[in-house]
Design an enzyme around this catalytic site. Sequence first.
Site, PDB file in Angstrom:
ATOM      1  N   HIS A 124       0.841  -1.201   0.000  1.00  0.00           N
ATOM      2  CA  HIS A 124       0.000   0.000   0.000  1.00  0.00           C
ATOM      3  C   HIS A 124       0.871   1.244   0.000  1.00  0.00           C
ATOM      4  CE1 HIS A 124      -2.737   2.946   2.243  1.00  0.00           C
ATOM      5  NE2 HIS A 124      -3.199   2.876   1.011  1.00  0.00           N
ATOM      6  N   LEU A 125       1.589   1.480   1.103  1.00  0.00           N
ATOM      7  CA  LEU A 125       2.437   2.667   1.179  1.00  0.00           C
ATOM      8  C   LEU A 125       3.842   2.375   1.689  1.00  0.00           C
ATOM      9  CD1 LEU A 125      -0.083   5.365   2.456  1.00  0.00           C
ATOM     10  CD2 LEU A 125       0.857   5.111   0.180  1.00  0.00           C
ATOM     11  N   CYS A 148       0.087   0.395   9.711  1.00  0.00           N
ATOM     12  CA  CYS A 148      -0.081   1.756   9.183  1.00  0.00           C
ATOM     13  C   CYS A 148      -1.507   2.016   8.709  1.00  0.00           C
ATOM     14  CB  CYS A 148       0.901   2.008   8.039  1.00  0.00           C
ATOM     15  SG  CYS A 148       2.627   1.963   8.558  1.00  0.00           S
ATOM     16  N   HIS A 149      -2.065   1.108   7.916  1.00  0.00           N
ATOM     17  CA  HIS A 149      -3.397   1.340   7.348  1.00  0.00           C
ATOM     18  C   HIS A 149      -4.294   0.113   7.407  1.00  0.00           C
ATOM     19  CE1 HIS A 149      -0.773   4.439   5.512  1.00  0.00           C
ATOM     20  NE2 HIS A 149      -1.776   5.197   5.897  1.00  0.00           N
ATOM     21  N   GLY A 150      -3.860  -0.944   8.099  1.00  0.00           N
ATOM     22  CA  GLY A 150      -4.739  -2.080   8.361  1.00  0.00           C
ATOM     23  C   GLY A 150      -4.838  -3.144   7.302  1.00  0.00           C
TER      24      GLY A 150
END
Length: 184
Positions: A124-125, A148-150
């Site tokens: 993702h990132l 970070c974002h799940g």
Amino acid sequence: MSTLETTNHEEDGVTRRDMIHVSAGVMAGVGAIGALWPFIDQMNPAADTLALASVEVDISQIDVGSAIVIKWRGKPVFIRHRTAAEVSEAQAVPVSDLIDQQTDEERVLAGKDEWLVVMGVCTHLGCVPLGTKSGDERGDYGGWFCPCHGSHYDTSGRIRKGPAPKNLEVPEYAFLSDTTLKIG
């Protein structure tokens, strides 16, 4: 000029002067290549960069059901010695249920399906997912969880839930022996 004199100086339309021109052209080409070679050679990677191109890992100390993290090319790589239950669970997932559709067999080497090697970078990132240390959150599918974002990854490193668009990347690797793994 007599016929005999013409034969000595000229055979089939090729003169000595033509031969000198061809020889000079060849020598000029060789000289140009010799002069340009240092500039071309300096574009090759340095020896310290080539040393990072591959890494050998002793996997004999990795217990079944556990994992380690190593660095390769400055990035984390997860090496997991999967249990038979993790392998069968990963193989049983229907490909149609996956976001990035890959079978478990496509992600491991044939005959060595208990070993999973993936880049430890969330797609993702770029965060580093949890799940390699004892006590880490492993997500809803028992693999890795990106805090970070799940994003949730399964025991084959495939994205199952969350914003990550792709599975954890599988680097090029090979087994040199039963206890040595070469990445890169």
